[in-house]
Scaffold this motif. Structure first.
Motif, PDB file in Angstrom:
ATOM      1  N   SER A  52       0.833  -1.203   0.000  1.00  0.00           N
ATOM      2  CA  SER A  52       0.000   0.000   0.000  1.00  0.00           C
ATOM      3  C   SER A  52       0.865   1.249   0.000  1.00  0.00           C
ATOM      4  O   SER A  52       1.895   1.314   0.667  1.00  0.00           O
ATOM      5  CB  SER A  52      -0.936   0.012   1.215  1.00  0.00           C
ATOM      6  OG  SER A  52      -0.192  -0.127   2.413  1.00  0.00           O
ATOM      7  N   CYS A  68       0.130   0.552  -8.801  1.00  0.00           N
ATOM      8  CA  CYS A  68      -0.932  -0.459  -8.825  1.00  0.00           C
ATOM      9  C   CYS A  68      -0.770  -1.421 -10.003  1.00  0.00           C
ATOM     10  O   CYS A  68      -1.098  -2.613  -9.888  1.00  0.00           O
ATOM     11  CB  CYS A  68      -2.298   0.217  -8.871  1.00  0.00           C
ATOM     12  SG  CYS A  68      -2.708   1.102  -7.342  1.00  0.00           S
ATOM     13  N   ARG A  74      -1.440  -4.613  -4.984  1.00  0.00           N
ATOM     14  CA  ARG A  74      -1.101  -3.284  -4.491  1.00  0.00           C
ATOM     15  C   ARG A  74      -2.292  -2.322  -4.558  1.00  0.00           C
ATOM     16  O   ARG A  74      -3.177  -2.450  -5.401  1.00  0.00           O
ATOM     17  CB  ARG A  74       0.088  -2.715  -5.275  1.00  0.00           C
ATOM     18  CG  ARG A  74       1.378  -3.367  -4.850  1.00  0.00           C
ATOM     19  CD  ARG A  74       2.592  -2.759  -5.490  1.00  0.00           C
ATOM     20  NE  ARG A  74       3.791  -3.225  -4.779  1.00  0.00           N
ATOM     21  CZ  ARG A  74       4.964  -3.404  -5.326  1.00  0.00           C
ATOM     22  NH1 ARG A  74       5.137  -3.151  -6.611  1.00  0.00           N
ATOM     23  NH2 ARG A  74       5.984  -3.826  -4.610  1.00  0.00           N
ATOM     24  N   SER A  75      -2.250  -1.323  -3.668  1.00  0.00           N
ATOM     25  CA  SER A  75      -3.267  -0.278  -3.631  1.00  0.00           C
ATOM     26  C   SER A  75      -2.579   1.066  -3.441  1.00  0.00           C
ATOM     27  O   SER A  75      -1.443   1.137  -2.970  1.00  0.00           O
ATOM     28  CB  SER A  75      -4.268  -0.524  -2.497  1.00  0.00           C
ATOM     29  OG  SER A  75      -3.602  -0.483  -1.233  1.00  0.00           O
ATOM     30  N   SER A 103      -9.912   0.276  -9.385  1.00  0.00           N
ATOM     31  CA  SER A 103     -10.548  -0.230  -8.167  1.00  0.00           C
ATOM     32  C   SER A 103      -9.573  -0.299  -6.996  1.00  0.00           C
ATOM     33  O   SER A 103     -10.000  -0.420  -5.842  1.00  0.00           O
ATOM     34  CB  SER A 103     -11.141  -1.614  -8.426  1.00  0.00           C
ATOM     35  OG  SER A 103     -10.124  -2.570  -8.667  1.00  0.00           O
ATOM     36  N   CYS A 104      -8.280  -0.229  -7.276  1.00  0.00           N
ATOM     37  CA  CYS A 104      -7.253  -0.291  -6.226  1.00  0.00           C
ATOM     38  C   CYS A 104      -6.827   1.094  -5.744  1.00  0.00           C
ATOM     39  O   CYS A 104      -5.912   1.208  -4.919  1.00  0.00           O
ATOM     40  CB  CYS A 104      -6.023  -1.034  -6.737  1.00  0.00           C
ATOM     41  SG  CYS A 104      -6.320  -2.755  -7.165  1.00  0.00           S
ATOM     42  N   MET A 105      -7.473   2.145  -6.254  1.00  0.00           N
ATOM     43  CA  MET A 105      -7.042   3.509  -5.954  1.00  0.00           C
ATOM     44  C   MET A 105      -8.133   4.298  -5.257  1.00  0.00           C
ATOM     45  O   MET A 105      -9.313   4.163  -5.578  1.00  0.00           O
ATOM     46  CB  MET A 105      -6.616   4.221  -7.253  1.00  0.00           C
ATOM     47  CG  MET A 105      -5.466   3.538  -7.958  1.00  0.00           C
ATOM     48  SD  MET A 105      -4.980   4.385  -9.484  1.00  0.00           S
ATOM     49  CE  MET A 105      -4.408   5.957  -8.827  1.00  0.00           C
ATOM     50  N   GLN A 106      -7.721   5.125  -4.304  1.00  0.00           N
ATOM     51  CA  GLN A 106      -8.609   6.082  -3.652  1.00  0.00           C
ATOM     52  C   GLN A 106      -8.060   7.480  -3.901  1.00  0.00           C
ATOM     53  O   GLN A 106      -6.855   7.711  -3.738  1.00  0.00           O
ATOM     54  CB  GLN A 106      -8.696   5.827  -2.151  1.00  0.00           C
ATOM     55  CG  GLN A 106      -9.266   4.479  -1.766  1.00  0.00           C
ATOM     56  CD  GLN A 106      -9.362   4.328  -0.270  1.00  0.00           C
ATOM     57  OE1 GLN A 106     -10.047   5.095   0.414  1.00  0.00           O
ATOM     58  NE2 GLN A 106      -8.662   3.338   0.270  1.00  0.00           N
TER      59      GLN A 106
END
Length: 282
Positions: A52, A68, A74-75, A103-106
């Motif tokens: 992360s 990612c 991974r995020s 979808s793995c990212m904010q």
């Protein structure tokens, strides 16, 4: 990124047709190199993979996308204040990478000091972005907040530049073959009383047109010792400096050029120009 991203969409000079963020990414970003350094350094120091990452001052989120893409486990968390830059990054970097990466990212449009969740293995602030904080209290405060956002075995990674020529007014030109343009990095002024440094990025194109002051940076030029002290005051348990290996230029024996390889160092000879990574353990 591909050169097709900068094909003209309208008439006018090449400078008028060029996309500002695309030019920036080609000029100064090397996400594959940074991801490689992050993963190798974390694994060497922690004995496991980093999964992360939080990218402070993320801009177009290019580094987080590469992070990612490098491993499906991974995020990434991206934090930046500019909504337009984040929107550009979503359209040109995140969406083209596909739904699995997205979808793995904010994404947070916030001050980097206001985001401490979720906890991550690595927080990074690249391209000297933290130099926007000009006082010891401001920068220490940022380092404290970054530490709050780390897991117990997390680390903060920064990059920093310096060298004797940083104190001078100068322009440094780099050819950008991918976009048929020249990237110009300018030290416009330096104030030795408070270490304020004003820098510009310009772009010059093959038709003679220019993007003057495409980006402007009003920073404090922090010394490495100041950064080490502030990180320790902010509670980090250990601070390491990774120095870039330089070699003689093949075309000019009097010139040195960076190799992109870094080693942990405690004593070095100063150079006209250098760039380092700083790694701080929570």
């Amino acid at each position: 990124m591909g050169a097709e991203n900068i094909k003209p969409q309208s008439t006018g000079t090449l400078a008028e047709q060029a996309d500002l963020h695309t030019m920036y990414q080609y000029a100064v970003q090397a996400p594959e190199t940074e991801v490689e350094f992050f993963e190798e350094t974390y694994e060497k120091l922690r004995g496991k993979k980093a999964l992360s990452m939080k990218e402070d001052f993320s801009g177009t989120c290019l580094l987080s996308v590469e992070w990612c893409k490098s491993d499906p486990e991974r995020s990434a968390v991206c934090v930046d204040l500019c909504p337009d830059t984040l929107a550009w990054g979503k359209e040109h970097n995140i969406d083209p990478a596909g739904a699995d990466v997205a979808s793995c990212m904010q994404i947070f449009q916030k001050d980097v000091r206001d985001v401490t969740e979720p906890k991550v293995d690595i927080t990074c602030a690249m391209n000297f972005s933290f130099c926007i904080f000009k006082t010891r209290d401001e920068l220490r405060g940022y380092f404290e907040k970054a530490r709050d956002g780390l897991k117990d075995d997390g680390m903060l990674i920064l990059d920093m530049f310096g060298g004797t020529e940083c104190l001078d007014e100068l322009e440094e030109e780099t050819e950008m073959d991918e976009v048929d343009a020249t990237y110009i990095w300018e030290h416009k002024s330096f104030n030795p009383i408070n270490n304020d440094i004003l820098c510009h990025i310009h772009f010059e194109f093959s038709d003679g047109s220019r993007m003057d002051e495409a980006f402007t940076y009003d920073w404090r030029l922090w010394s490495l010792q100041e950064l080490r002290e502030l990180l320790e005051e902010a509670g980090y348990s250990k601070v390491r400096v990774y120095w870039e290996i330089f070699e003689e230029d093949d075309e000019d024996d009097d010139e040195l050029e960076g190799t992109g390889e870094f080693y942990e160092a405690t004593e070095v000879e100063n150079q006209e120009s250098w760039q380092v990574y700083i790694v701080a353990d929570k």
